[in-house]
Structure formats: structure tokens, C-alpha cells
Write an enzyme that holds these catalytic residues in place. Structure first.
Site, PDB file in Angstrom:
ATOM      1  CG  ASP A   1      -1.434   1.253   1.686  1.00  0.00           C
ATOM      2  OD1 ASP A   1      -2.094   1.867   0.840  1.00  0.00           O
ATOM      3  OD2 ASP A   1      -1.238   1.687   2.852  1.00  0.00           O
TER       4      ASP A   1
ATOM      5  CG  ASP B   1      -1.594   7.797   1.182  1.00  0.00           C
ATOM      6  OD1 ASP B   1      -0.654   8.589   1.120  1.00  0.00           O
ATOM      7  OD2 ASP B   1      -2.609   7.872   0.469  1.00  0.00           O
TER       8      ASP B   1
HETATM    9  O1  M1P Z   1      -4.699   5.726  -0.189  1.00  0.00           O
HETATM   10  C1  M1P Z   1      -5.586   6.087   0.802  1.00  0.00           C
HETATM   11  C2  M1P Z   1      -6.565   7.153   0.316  1.00  0.00           C
HETATM   12  O2  M1P Z   1      -5.820   8.345   0.032  1.00  0.00           O
HETATM   13  C3  M1P Z   1      -6.608   9.439  -0.317  1.00  0.00           C
HETATM   14  O3  M1P Z   1      -7.469   9.741   0.766  1.00  0.00           O
HETATM   15  P1  M1P Z   1      -7.600  11.194   1.447  1.00  0.00           P
HETATM   16  O4  M1P Z   1      -7.407  12.211   0.391  1.00  0.00           O
HETATM   17  O5  M1P Z   1      -8.965  11.149   2.064  1.00  0.00           O
HETATM   18  O6  M1P Z   1      -6.521  11.260   2.514  1.00  0.00           O
HETATM   19  C4  M1P Z   1      -7.475   9.157  -1.512  1.00  0.00           C
HETATM   20  O7  M1P Z   1      -6.659   9.090  -2.655  1.00  0.00           O
HETATM   21  C5  M1P Z   1      -8.258   7.862  -1.335  1.00  0.00           C
HETATM   22  O8  M1P Z   1      -8.880   7.505  -2.535  1.00  0.00           O
HETATM   23  C6  M1P Z   1      -7.340   6.737  -0.917  1.00  0.00           C
HETATM   24  O9  M1P Z   1      -8.113   5.577  -0.636  1.00  0.00           O
END
Ligand code: M1P
Length: 262
Positions: free
Chosen positions: A20, A22
């Protein structure tokens, strides 16, 4: 190569490490650190095949992973949960939500979202409330154009007031006849996509017979029920690793491949 893999000694072409983005390789919506890049590409890559699966589109994934380098270093990149498939830097497949749902249902859904959002008051609202992606809709009550500080503040506000969860409950009720899944993966938004179009979608690609993976390890931080790493973490085709941060990801990999002093 010594390693703590389930099947003992395996060739790099037999081990897939699927990450993953983030919270796993980078801080949320942040860029990968140069220490993490060196670790992944110089220390880890000789031992395994590297792959990425993210909820975001390709531009955002590449922005976080320092652009074109990731296209070269990762054998597979699966933006939008794998609805877009990139292999060795080239797009090899894509599926779209409009094809799947049809324009009629799609517009009914978007119109409901816009009406719902026009009725809620938040400390701040910015722009881009619905982001239309290839394989999903991303809905953000504050709007994706908010600043980093506003994003952090919305996340804290949402923890107390449950804005996203309440909106998801309303959508589930209204669209009970449409086979959609709702997933809170980040700080300011939630993703909406057809059933089965979560991160497990990318496994269709890597489990094809032309690949010979004996172990597929998945690393993610949102592995609890409701998180966007949950389904792939639990999937019997993967060995799931729950991580707390990019440093934690590195620690687990160093142990798996005995790389601490390498
Ligand atoms: O990868 C996790 C999420 O990152 C973003 O979320 P947010 O902008 O709410 O922090 C988005 O790209 C979301 O689609 C994705 O699941």
C-alpha cells in the site's frame, strides 16, 4: 539468501511484495523518503519482486513515489486498487466504473451526493467534492482542494462528528439496490466502487499462470474492518502484514530478509 519466509528459500521471481502507499511507504499524502527509496531499490529489490497497490490514481501515486523512478523500479503498479494495471512501466489493462454502472445509475448517485453535501455545514469547505476516477468515485465532504492543515483539521473533526460515516450510511440506504462498497482509506474522503473492486482486484493480475509467485506478501496500515487494506490483508492468496508507519514496514522487511546489517 537467508529469510523468514513461509516456504523457506525462494527466488526473487517467486516472492511478490505488494505495498500500500499512504502510511505504508510514505506518510499520508506525503512523498517517499530517500532512505526508504534506497532501502527498497538497493537492499530489498535483489531479493523479491516489488509491487504497489494504491487507492489513488497513477499521477498521485507517482507524485508520492518521486515520479518516473517508481515506474522503473516496481514491476507492477496498481493505481485505483488495480483497476488500472501497469506492468514494467506500461499500462496493460483498465476497467471503468461508468462502463460497469451505466450513466443512469452513475448520475443518480452523483446527484444524491451533491444534494447531500449542499445540506451539511462544516468548519471549512473547499472545492472538488466528487473526484471521478477510472474505477471509483472519491467523495470528499470538505473538498479535495483543501490545504494540508485543513485536511488534518477535517480528519480530527470527522473523528468526533462522524461526517463520512453518516454520509456512507445515507448512501447505503438510498442505493441499497446498487452493488457498491464504501471505504474510508484516508483523511478527508471515502472511496466508492463496485463489490470486489477493492485492493483484491489487483490479485487477478498477479495470480495469472504466467507468473510464478509462491508467496504474495501484502503490507498495509488500514487493515482493520472498514479500512481499504482490509480485504486484501485477509485474502487467502496473500500473507498480510499490518504496519504502523513506513519505518515499521522497513523493520518488518529487514527481519523477513535478514537485512539489518546488510
Ligand atoms: O490511499 C488512501 C486514500 O488516500 C486518499 O485519501 P484522502 O485524500 O482522504 O486522505 C485518496 O486518494 C483515497 O482515494 C485513498 O483511498
Amino acid at each position: 539468501m537467508e529469510s523468514n519466509l513461509r516456504s523457506g528459500k525462494l527466488a526473487p521471481s517467486e516472492i511478490l511484495l505488494l505495498f500500500d502507499v499512504d502510511g505504508t511507504l510514505t506518510i499520508p499524502r506525503g512523498s517517499i523518503s530517500s532512505a526508504m527509496e534506497t532501502f527498497l531499490y538497493e537492499k530489498l529489490k535483489p531479493h523479491a519482486t516489488l509491487a504497489l497497490v494504491g487507492g489513488s490514481d497513477l499521477d498521485k501515486v507517482l507524485e508520492q513515489l518521486n515520479g518516473k523512478r517508481a515506474l522503473k523500479e516496481f514491476t507492477f503498479i496498481f493505481p485505483e486498487n488495480g483497476l488500472v494495471q501497469i506492468e514494467k512501466g506500461e499500462e496493460v489493462g483498465r476497467q471503468s466504473i461508468q462502463q460497469h454502472l451505466g450513466e443512469e445509475t452513475l448520475q443518480r448517485f452523483i446527484n444524491f451526493v451533491l444534494r447531500y453535501l449542499s445540506d451539511i455545514k462544516l468548519p471549512v469547505k473547499r472545492g472538488t467534492f466528487v473526484e471521478f476516477r477510472t474505477g471509483m468515485l472519491n467523495i470528499s465532504p470538505i473538498g479535495r482542494q483543501c490545504s494540508r492543515q485543513e485536511r488534518n483539521e477535517f480528519e480530527a473533526y470527522d473523528k468526533v462528528h462522524g461526517i463520512r460515516q453518516r454520509m456512507i450510511d445515507a448512501l447505503r440506504k438510498e442505493f441499497h439496490d446498487v452493488d457498491l462498497v464504501y471505504s474510508i482509506g484516508g483523511q478527508i474522503s471515502f472511496d466508492v466502487f463496485p463489490h470486489g473492486w477493492d485492493k483484491t482486484y489487483c490479485l487477478k493480475h498477479v495470480t495469472q499462470e504466467r507468473f510464478q509467485f509462491k508467496e504474495i506478501h501484502f503490507f498495509g496500515d488500514k487493515t482493520d474492518p472498514g479500512g481499504n487494506d482490509h480485504e486484501i490483508f485477509e485474502d487467502p492468496r496473500t500473507i498480510g502484514h499490518k504496519v504502523r508507519s513506513p519505518d515499521d514496514t522497513r523493520r518488518i522487511l529487514e527481519e523477513m530478509f535478514d537485512l539489518k546489517d546488510a
